[in-house]
Design a protein around this motif. Sequence first.
Motif, short mmCIF file in Angstrom:
data_model
loop_
_atom_site.label_atom_id
_atom_site.label_comp_id
_atom_site.label_asym_id
_atom_site.label_seq_id
_atom_site.Cartn_x
_atom_site.Cartn_y
_atom_site.Cartn_z
N ASP A 152 8.45 -6.16 -16.70
CA ASP A 152 7.91 -6.27 -15.31
C ASP A 152 8.58 -5.05 -14.54
OD1 ASP A 152 7.15 -8.61 -16.08
OD2 ASP A 152 8.01 -10.04 -14.61
N GLN A 153 10.01 -4.58 -14.52
CA GLN A 153 10.49 -3.76 -13.88
C GLN A 153 9.98 -2.51 -14.40
OE1 GLN A 153 14.37 -4.90 -14.83
NE2 GLN A 153 15.05 -5.71 -12.63
N ALA A 154 9.78 -2.29 -15.94
CA ALA A 154 9.41 -1.02 -16.46
C ALA A 154 7.97 -0.71 -16.17
CB ALA A 154 9.35 -1.17 -17.85
N GLN A 155 7.19 -1.98 -15.69
CA GLN A 155 5.74 -1.63 -15.41
C GLN A 155 5.52 -0.96 -14.02
OE1 GLN A 155 3.48 -0.83 -17.35
NE2 GLN A 155 3.14 -2.39 -18.92
N GLU A 156 6.53 -1.56 -13.00
CA GLU A 156 6.47 -1.16 -11.85
C GLU A 156 7.06 0.32 -11.73
OE1 GLU A 156 8.67 -3.73 -9.33
OE2 GLU A 156 7.04 -5.25 -9.17
N ALA A 157 8.00 0.60 -12.72
CA ALA A 157 8.42 2.11 -12.78
C ALA A 157 7.52 2.95 -13.29
CB ALA A 157 9.56 1.99 -13.73
N LYS A 158 6.87 2.47 -14.13
CA LYS A 158 5.53 3.42 -14.63
C LYS A 158 4.47 3.67 -13.57
CE LYS A 158 1.80 1.92 -16.11
NZ LYS A 158 1.66 1.58 -17.32
N LEU A 159 4.04 2.57 -12.76
CA LEU A 159 3.24 2.67 -11.58
C LEU A 159 3.65 3.79 -10.48
CD1 LEU A 159 2.18 -1.09 -11.02
CD2 LEU A 159 0.89 0.75 -12.30
N ASP A 160 4.91 3.64 -10.31
CA ASP A 160 5.55 4.58 -9.33
C ASP A 160 5.69 6.10 -9.88
OD1 ASP A 160 6.49 4.30 -6.59
OD2 ASP A 160 8.20 5.17 -7.33
N HIS A 161 5.94 6.17 -11.23
CA HIS A 161 6.25 7.29 -12.02
C HIS A 161 5.04 8.02 -11.94
CE1 HIS A 161 8.19 10.07 -14.55
NE2 HIS A 161 7.33 9.87 -15.55
N ILE A 162 3.65 7.56 -11.81
CA ILE A 162 2.37 8.18 -11.81
C ILE A 162 2.19 8.44 -10.25
CG2 ILE A 162 0.01 7.67 -11.80
CD1 ILE A 162 0.41 5.76 -14.60
N CYS A 163 2.41 7.64 -9.40
CA CYS A 163 2.16 7.84 -8.03
C CYS A 163 3.18 9.09 -7.67
CB CYS A 163 2.52 6.85 -7.03
SG CYS A 163 1.46 5.46 -7.32
N ARG A 164 4.23 9.44 -8.14
CA ARG A 164 5.24 10.36 -7.82
C ARG A 164 4.77 11.45 -8.41
NH1 ARG A 164 11.33 8.43 -8.10
NH2 ARG A 164 11.68 10.50 -7.18
N LYS A 165 4.23 11.72 -9.56
CA LYS A 165 3.83 12.96 -10.48
C LYS A 165 2.37 13.36 -9.50
CE LYS A 165 5.27 12.36 -15.02
NZ LYS A 165 4.84 12.21 -16.41
N LEU A 166 1.61 12.36 -8.89
CA LEU A 166 0.51 12.74 -8.14
C LEU A 166 0.67 13.17 -6.87
CD1 LEU A 166 -2.07 10.16 -9.38
CD2 LEU A 166 -2.15 12.51 -9.67
N ARG A 167 1.88 13.00 -6.38
CA ARG A 167 2.48 13.31 -5.12
C ARG A 167 1.56 12.36 -4.11
NH1 ARG A 167 3.71 18.85 -3.45
NH2 ARG A 167 5.69 18.17 -2.64
N LEU A 168 1.25 11.23 -4.07
CA LEU A 168 0.48 10.46 -3.33
C LEU A 168 0.91 10.57 -1.80
CD1 LEU A 168 -0.81 7.47 -5.41
CD2 LEU A 168 -1.68 9.56 -5.00
N LYS A 169 0.11 10.65 -0.93
CA LYS A 169 0.20 10.63 0.55
C LYS A 169 -0.78 9.96 1.46
CE LYS A 169 2.12 15.66 0.49
NZ LYS A 169 1.59 16.00 -0.95
#
Length: 419
Positions: A152-169
């Motif tokens: 569960d934690q690793a999936q949330e980390a993946k979701l955030d990893h993608i969002c941070r790579k995309l620099r979502l605003k």
Amino acid sequence: MNPLASLVQKKLDAIPVAVRLQMPDGQWLGPKDAQVEFVAKTNVALKNLAAGDIGKVGEDYVEGRVEINSSMRNLMAAATAMLPGNPVDAARQGAFTALIGRLVSVWRHSIERDAQQIEFHYDLSDDFYALWLDPRRVYSCAYYRDPGMSLDQAQEAKLDHICRKLRLKTGERFVDIGAGWGGLLLWAAENYGVDATGITLSKNQHAYVNKLIEQKGLSGRVRMELLDYRKLDTNEPFDKIASVGMFEHVGRAQLSQYFSRLRELLAPGGLVMNHGITAGGVDNAQLGHGMGDFIEKYIFPGGELVHIGHVLTDMANGGLESIDVENLRPHYARTLWAWSDALEANLDDAKEILSSERGQKALRAYRLYLAGCAAGFENGWIALYQVLGAHLPQSGRADELDHPDDLSYPWRRDYMYGA
């Protein structure tokens, strides 16, 4: 002992875990306390075991011609040892075979056929997938930023990893192509404030995510559409695009056009993240020894893999610059074992959910598929890459390393991994 039995005995003796086999005539080979037990009901099934044709052994299991009693981890240790050679090498294509494969790829990836193939896999049963996925039902490689993370934690980390790579605003227009059960779509909307669109070809996923959107009060800012990526409107481009676990369904003959379409959907200065499984070999579209054929028949009809080198070439041909490439292969091995362990722990519930004849076959296929893919990633036969892309630069800039505010991507990774 007959010649076939002698051949099988030699095969069993070479396996690093203890294996016991019952022949079609009732004869037993191997120790009674073995970790893996096969019951071959036909001579053809026995020959497939002797040959180490793992894909056909898997088909024999799904169709009831072989019974297997074992933990999935012991079974995969035995299956890997039974292989007559590297499955990557066994699937290398010559020029003529590659040409035929390309023509077949074009034929089987029409909009209509892709919809049918996605429905076959993803609409099997939402309740079944919920048994072994995390609560967000994220059906793609997790990111174990900390080795001690739960799934569960690793999936949330993946979701955030993608969002941070995309620099979502906040306020950016974001589209998730192949949004699944909405994990990334909702994470991006709730944590980064984007205006989010998800698309899927699965009717089950479409209904499930729209219900979640309504429950969370996100209607108006988040939407899930039953739509093929080729039908997205290029007149309304997106600031950021994610495609997670989807491009494996595109077909190798369509990849350049696929990336070209993403470029057309991407606003100037935007970023696109492509996250997907790749082949371990440069010249093979699937794994050999029947393993790729098994996945095509029972799990992902129409799925095709390419090496990361081809992915980068197709991205370039599509007009996108690859600006960050990360291999998550070990992360997917751990993810798949977590899924496999969860399914094994819930087999009784799975049998009840998939109670039809087709469902029981699907359950046997998924048991082998999850554990087999875990072994595939462990051995490097397949990999998982995240590739971040952007429009090719239209003119040179001397200040790209200075992090000016108008650059979509800072040319250092500090932003990605810093606190």
